[in-house]
Design an enzyme around this catalytic site. Structure first.
Site, mmCIF file in Angstrom:
data_model
loop_
_atom_site.group_PDB
_atom_site.id
_atom_site.type_symbol
_atom_site.label_atom_id
_atom_site.label_comp_id
_atom_site.label_asym_id
_atom_site.label_seq_id
_atom_site.Cartn_x
_atom_site.Cartn_y
_atom_site.Cartn_z
ATOM 1 N N ARG A 4 33.621 8.022 53.771
ATOM 2 C CA ARG A 4 34.711 8.813 53.149
ATOM 3 C C ARG A 4 36.071 8.172 53.435
ATOM 4 O O ARG A 4 37.059 8.870 53.705
ATOM 5 C CB ARG A 4 34.725 10.258 53.658
ATOM 6 C CG ARG A 4 33.471 11.019 53.425
ATOM 7 C CD ARG A 4 33.177 11.256 51.957
ATOM 8 N NE ARG A 4 31.884 11.889 51.859
ATOM 9 C CZ ARG A 4 30.730 11.221 51.835
ATOM 10 N NH1 ARG A 4 30.729 9.886 51.848
ATOM 11 N NH2 ARG A 4 29.586 11.852 51.769
ATOM 12 N N SER A 27 33.935 21.151 50.784
ATOM 13 C CA SER A 27 33.948 21.310 52.248
ATOM 14 C C SER A 27 35.389 21.209 52.747
ATOM 15 O O SER A 27 36.061 20.213 52.512
ATOM 16 C CB SER A 27 33.128 20.199 52.901
ATOM 17 O OG SER A 27 31.818 20.277 52.422
ATOM 18 N N GLU A 55 39.582 18.501 55.764
ATOM 19 C CA GLU A 55 39.129 17.314 55.033
ATOM 20 C C GLU A 55 40.008 16.954 53.826
ATOM 21 O O GLU A 55 40.400 15.803 53.674
ATOM 22 C CB GLU A 55 37.677 17.494 54.583
ATOM 23 C CG GLU A 55 37.073 16.179 54.151
ATOM 24 C CD GLU A 55 35.763 16.357 53.405
ATOM 25 O OE1 GLU A 55 34.734 16.478 54.055
ATOM 26 O OE2 GLU A 55 35.800 16.335 52.167
HETATM 27 C C1 LIG Z 1 32.747 21.769 44.983
HETATM 28 C C2 LIG Z 1 33.140 20.397 45.506
HETATM 29 C C3 LIG Z 1 32.160 19.513 45.939
HETATM 30 C C4 LIG Z 1 32.493 18.239 46.422
HETATM 31 N N1 LIG Z 1 31.490 17.404 46.833
HETATM 32 C C5 LIG Z 1 31.788 16.157 47.281
HETATM 33 C C6 LIG Z 1 30.746 15.257 47.686
HETATM 34 O O1 LIG Z 1 29.560 15.580 47.650
HETATM 35 N N2 LIG Z 1 31.103 14.018 48.132
HETATM 36 C C7 LIG Z 1 32.411 13.629 48.168
HETATM 37 O O2 LIG Z 1 32.658 12.488 48.585
HETATM 38 N N3 LIG Z 1 33.410 14.454 47.776
HETATM 39 C C8 LIG Z 1 33.139 15.700 47.334
HETATM 40 N N4 LIG Z 1 34.145 16.544 46.940
HETATM 41 C C9 LIG Z 1 35.551 16.082 47.012
HETATM 42 C C10 LIG Z 1 36.100 15.528 45.678
HETATM 43 O O3 LIG Z 1 35.237 15.829 44.624
HETATM 44 C C11 LIG Z 1 36.304 14.020 45.735
HETATM 45 O O4 LIG Z 1 37.149 13.668 46.800
HETATM 46 C C12 LIG Z 1 36.903 13.474 44.423
HETATM 47 O O5 LIG Z 1 36.825 12.068 44.395
HETATM 48 C C13 LIG Z 1 38.348 13.904 44.230
HETATM 49 O O6 LIG Z 1 38.705 13.547 42.908
HETATM 50 P P1 LIG Z 1 39.996 14.143 42.225
HETATM 51 O O7 LIG Z 1 40.178 13.419 40.936
HETATM 52 O O8 LIG Z 1 39.869 15.617 42.112
HETATM 53 O O9 LIG Z 1 41.121 13.717 43.263
HETATM 54 P P2 LIG Z 1 42.398 14.554 43.759
HETATM 55 O O10 LIG Z 1 41.942 15.724 44.558
HETATM 56 O O11 LIG Z 1 43.302 14.821 42.622
HETATM 57 O O12 LIG Z 1 43.073 13.487 44.730
HETATM 58 C C14 LIG Z 1 42.463 13.105 45.933
HETATM 59 C C15 LIG Z 1 43.269 11.949 46.539
HETATM 60 O O13 LIG Z 1 43.139 10.794 45.720
HETATM 61 C C16 LIG Z 1 44.426 10.368 45.234
HETATM 62 N N5 LIG Z 1 44.188 9.919 43.849
HETATM 63 C C17 LIG Z 1 43.622 10.626 42.858
HETATM 64 N N6 LIG Z 1 43.520 9.876 41.750
HETATM 65 C C18 LIG Z 1 44.063 8.676 42.050
HETATM 66 C C19 LIG Z 1 44.278 7.471 41.305
HETATM 67 N N7 LIG Z 1 43.900 7.346 40.024
HETATM 68 N N8 LIG Z 1 44.918 6.443 41.921
HETATM 69 C C20 LIG Z 1 45.306 6.535 43.223
HETATM 70 N N9 LIG Z 1 45.115 7.644 43.980
HETATM 71 C C21 LIG Z 1 44.501 8.697 43.386
HETATM 72 C C22 LIG Z 1 45.324 11.575 45.355
HETATM 73 O O14 LIG Z 1 46.692 11.189 45.499
HETATM 74 C C23 LIG Z 1 44.768 12.238 46.611
HETATM 75 O O15 LIG Z 1 45.269 11.600 47.764
HETATM 76 C C24 LIG Z 1 33.850 17.830 46.450
HETATM 77 C C25 LIG Z 1 34.834 18.718 45.984
HETATM 78 C C26 LIG Z 1 34.485 19.989 45.508
HETATM 79 C C27 LIG Z 1 35.557 20.889 44.981
#
Ligand SMILES: Cc1cc2nc3c(=O)[nH]c(=O)nc-3n(C[C@H](O)[C@H](O)[C@H](O)COP(=O)(O)OP(=O)(O)OC[C@H]3O[C@@H](n4cnc5c(N)ncnc54)[C@H](O)[C@@H]3O)c2cc1C
Length: 337
Positions: A163, A237, A333
């Protein structure tokens, strides 16, 4: 490049928290990213990159420009037994995985149903069921926030860990990821040994699974384990599983015989944060608009109209209770803004 003013963000984060962006840009290609960044630079504004908002707690209104990468597109660059697939950062990860499987491009099946955008996937090297993005990432295309210059990051330069990546460490908040190049395969290499995948396949009555069956099993397990953010706001989480040293583990085990832990390579033990929270009797707790999910001790939820402050106040109460009972400090997290 249209820059919108004073925009609500509650629909742009899976927690549904009600923050507002002073300025919001949704660039659809790298040139628009550069224009939006120039707009922010000329006004000395900070920039927050917001993907699907599924790993972020908006505790305050962000300052400056919120940039929501909205580049789409899926393009096969090289085809053979190995396939290089370029995808835009704004692609929805779950839709992308389902699409690769329909094309017979294998590799991402265990990463089914993870919320968020493709562009965010490398930031924390998303992972599930024994597979992580790093296993299938070839390169990243990014634009530097300070200068607008483009750069390719080969996977080997991304310092991927559990992660973790360079984008959470040395290069944090320095780049907008605009595209990924994934390495997928025309030959399946199934990974069914993790968690309850095999058991789920058995329940499904599948003796000789293919990649789509594995994806279906993962989806079924995930649906039974985690609440759907489109039904009740959450960001998965909320606390990381804490790692303690062997002495602390032995001390805790002596007074809490049911303690769940996984030994680590460094001699430490990773504790199940959900177990710690559950043992404090907090599962199902509700405080106004926020609470801890009744079935998932690790998931904080927004029952409607919560602010980031409500979420953080509940998180503090959880951390205090766990610290008081076990002497273990929980870390949040998701990113808190
Ligand atoms: C129900 C649920 C289940 C989940 N299960 C998992 C799992 O099994 N495994 C896991 O690893 N994660 C899991 N996650 C966490 C999440 O899905 C991941 O971290 C995902 O990659 C976040 O994507 P996002 O586009 O929503 O990012 P955001 O939440 O919008 O951003 C997260 C971070 O990435 C940065 N960021 C976003 N996009 C970019 C970009 N294009 N360029 C540079 N920086 C960027 C943001 O500035 C921020 O720091 C889960 C979340 C939820 C709600």
């Amino acid at each position: 490049m249209e820059i919108q003013v004073n925009q609500p963000l509650d629909r742009l984060n899976t927690f549904g928290l009600g923050a507002r962006a002073p300025f919001l840009a949704r660039p659809t290609d790298a040139d628009q990213v550069r224009s939006a960044l120039a707009f922010a630079r000329e006004r000395a504004m900070s920039v927050l990159v917001l993907g699907g908002g599924s790993n972020i707690v908006l505790a305050h209104d962000p300052e400056g420009l919120v940039l929501r990468p909205s580049m789409t597109g899926r393009c096969v660059l090289e085809d053979g037994d190995d396939v290089l697939l370029r995808v835009g950062a704004g692609e929805d990860w779950t839709d992308l995985v389902a699409w690769t499987l329909r094309q017979g491009l294998w590799g991402l099946e265990n990463l089914s149903l993870i919320p968020g955008t493709a562009g965010a996937a490398p930031v924390q090297n998303i992972g599930a069921y024994g597979v992580e993005l790093a296993d299938h990432l070839h390169a990243i295309e990014a634009v530097e926030i300070a200068s607008g210059r483009s750069r390719i990051f080969p996977a080997a330069e991304c310092a991927f860990g559990y992660r973790d990546s360079i984008f959470k460490q040395a290069e944090r908040d320095r780049w907008v990821i605009v595209a990924l190049v994934l390495r997928l395969s025309r030959s399946p290499h199934l990974r069914t040994g993790y968690g309850t995948i095999r058991q789920e396949l058995e329940t499904m009555g599948i003796a000789s699974p293919g990649p789509i069956d594995v994806a279906q099993a993962v989806i079924r397990i995930r649906r039974s384990k985690l609440p759907d953010p489109s039904v009740v706001g959450n960001c998965g989480s909320f606390f990381s599983n804490p790692v303690v040293d062997a002495d602390t583990y032995a001390r805790l085990l002596a007074s809490h015989p049911g303690l769940t832990a996984h030994p680590q390579e460094n001699g430490g033990f990773k504790l199940a944060a959900a177990w710690l929270i559950d043992r404090c009797g907090l599962k199902g707790t509700r405080r106004g608009p926020v609470g801890i999910h009744p079935d998932h001790a690790l998931v904080l939820v927004n029952y409607g109209g919560a602010t980031g402050r409500d979420v953080l106040a509940l998180a503090d109460a959880v951390r205090d209770a766990v610290e008081h009972r076990f002497g273990v400090t929980l870390q949040i997290e998701p990113r808190v803004v």
